[in-house]
Design an enzyme around this catalytic site. Sequence first.
Site, PDB file in Angstrom:
ATOM      1  N   SER A  78      -3.100  -8.775   8.282  1.00 17.33           N
ATOM      2  CA  SER A  78      -1.711  -8.805   7.797  1.00 17.33           C
ATOM      3  C   SER A  78      -0.993 -10.117   8.073  1.00 17.33           C
ATOM      4  O   SER A  78       0.106 -10.333   7.558  1.00 17.33           O
ATOM      5  CB  SER A  78      -0.910  -7.669   8.416  1.00 17.33           C
ATOM      6  N   LYS A  81       0.228 -11.878   5.058  1.00 18.23           N
ATOM      7  CA  LYS A  81       1.293 -11.355   4.181  1.00 18.23           C
ATOM      8  C   LYS A  81       2.475 -12.307   3.971  1.00 18.23           C
ATOM      9  O   LYS A  81       2.947 -12.456   2.842  1.00 18.23           O
ATOM     10  CB  LYS A  81       1.765  -9.987   4.693  1.00 18.23           C
ATOM     11  N   TYR A 204      -6.047  -7.894  -2.482  1.00 20.22           N
ATOM     12  CA  TYR A 204      -5.386  -7.663  -1.188  1.00 20.22           C
ATOM     13  C   TYR A 204      -6.427  -7.520  -0.073  1.00 20.22           C
ATOM     14  O   TYR A 204      -6.281  -8.107   1.004  1.00 20.22           O
ATOM     15  CB  TYR A 204      -4.493  -6.412  -1.279  1.00 20.22           C
ATOM     16  N   TYR A 256       6.369  -4.672  12.347  1.00 28.30           N
ATOM     17  CA  TYR A 256       6.364  -3.251  11.945  1.00 28.30           C
ATOM     18  C   TYR A 256       7.379  -2.428  12.721  1.00 28.30           C
ATOM     19  O   TYR A 256       8.520  -2.827  12.870  1.00 28.30           O
ATOM     20  CB  TYR A 256       4.956  -2.651  12.111  1.00 28.30           C
ATOM     21  N   VAL A 274      -4.103  -6.575  12.367  1.00 27.61           N
ATOM     22  CA  VAL A 274      -4.853  -5.608  13.182  1.00 27.61           C
ATOM     23  C   VAL A 274      -6.152  -6.157  13.773  1.00 27.61           C
ATOM     24  O   VAL A 274      -6.768  -5.505  14.601  1.00 27.61           O
ATOM     25  CB  VAL A 274      -5.200  -4.301  12.417  1.00 27.61           C
TER      26      VAL A 274
END
Length: 332
Positions: A78, A81, A204, A256, A274
């Site tokens: 991530s 992103k 993705y 998050y 992660v």
Amino acid sequence: MDNILAARANEVKKETGALADVLQEIYQQLLPVKTGKVADYIPELSKANPDGFGICVVTADGQVFEVGDTAQRFTIQSASKPFVYGLALETWGREHVLARVGVEPTGDSFNAIVLDEESRRPYNPMVNAGAIAVTDMIPGNTSTERLHRLIDYLKGFTDSEDLFVDMPTFTSERTTGHRNRAVVHLMRGFGMVSERFEESLDLYFQQCSLLVSCRDLAVMAATLANSGVNPITHRRAAWSYTVRDVLSVMYTCGMYDSAGEWAFWVGLPAKSGVSGCIFAVAPGQAGIAIYSPRIDAHGNSVRGVRVCEELSRRYNLHLFADHDRPPLFTGS
Ligand code: GLN
């Protein structure tokens, strides 16, 4: 005036120690920390060495400080992103992008299958749903062309010529990414992603499977800290107004469901992945990156969070701290 600043800089240096020594000290202090768990919901990620640990700081003027496993490669996950969000903004402009993905924190986990009920948009581009909708916006006639466009853009933030997809991780994500598949179908149902959504989901997964090192990530962070100009290559990777938008969303949504705690204690825009990476941006000062695969319940690297708390505290990096002080990253 200069003399006062120079004197104060020396005082700060005495208080905090030279950055290289500080990194070494924090590294040694956190090395015994073994809490958290290596992600295994993507089976390939569970193969990571749980004890791996690297810290790298790249200053906005291009000095590199590193300790531990900073050359070890891992998949970016991530942490990709914010950059892909930047590419979408630069390709389509704010209005188009905002019509499909919001900028509101969710307070939910990164893989929550939740969309804004009123607008039917995913909440923000830092959680999986929003990131997939953003990746769907990457243009190109073929899937390969789209992947190359994405990789070329990300490369601008690194000084590495070598940015490629780890095929085993890609395959692993592709075969087990049921939640991501569910949410992309939901978004398609609401018209928030194009008819190429299946190809976009693969893109993705590929973007998450790009291999980077802790040092690469610190250079990427430093490029954001330097308003979009890569401090190592001196090339512009993004426009400064894009960087502003990207950092804003990172600040409120990058960590998050612990984004609030993070904003309170660390006070810097940041993004985690992660695989156990975190990068944080101290605007005008430096990019910080950590790799340590044991993650907490929010999906954030346990040691990574601790390193950032420690650096923010020692160097007064919190965005809302009293900054009536000279620049702190003054080298060794
Ligand atoms: N590829 C991962 C996923 O889609 C990325 C999640 C993360 O790094 N938080 O679940």
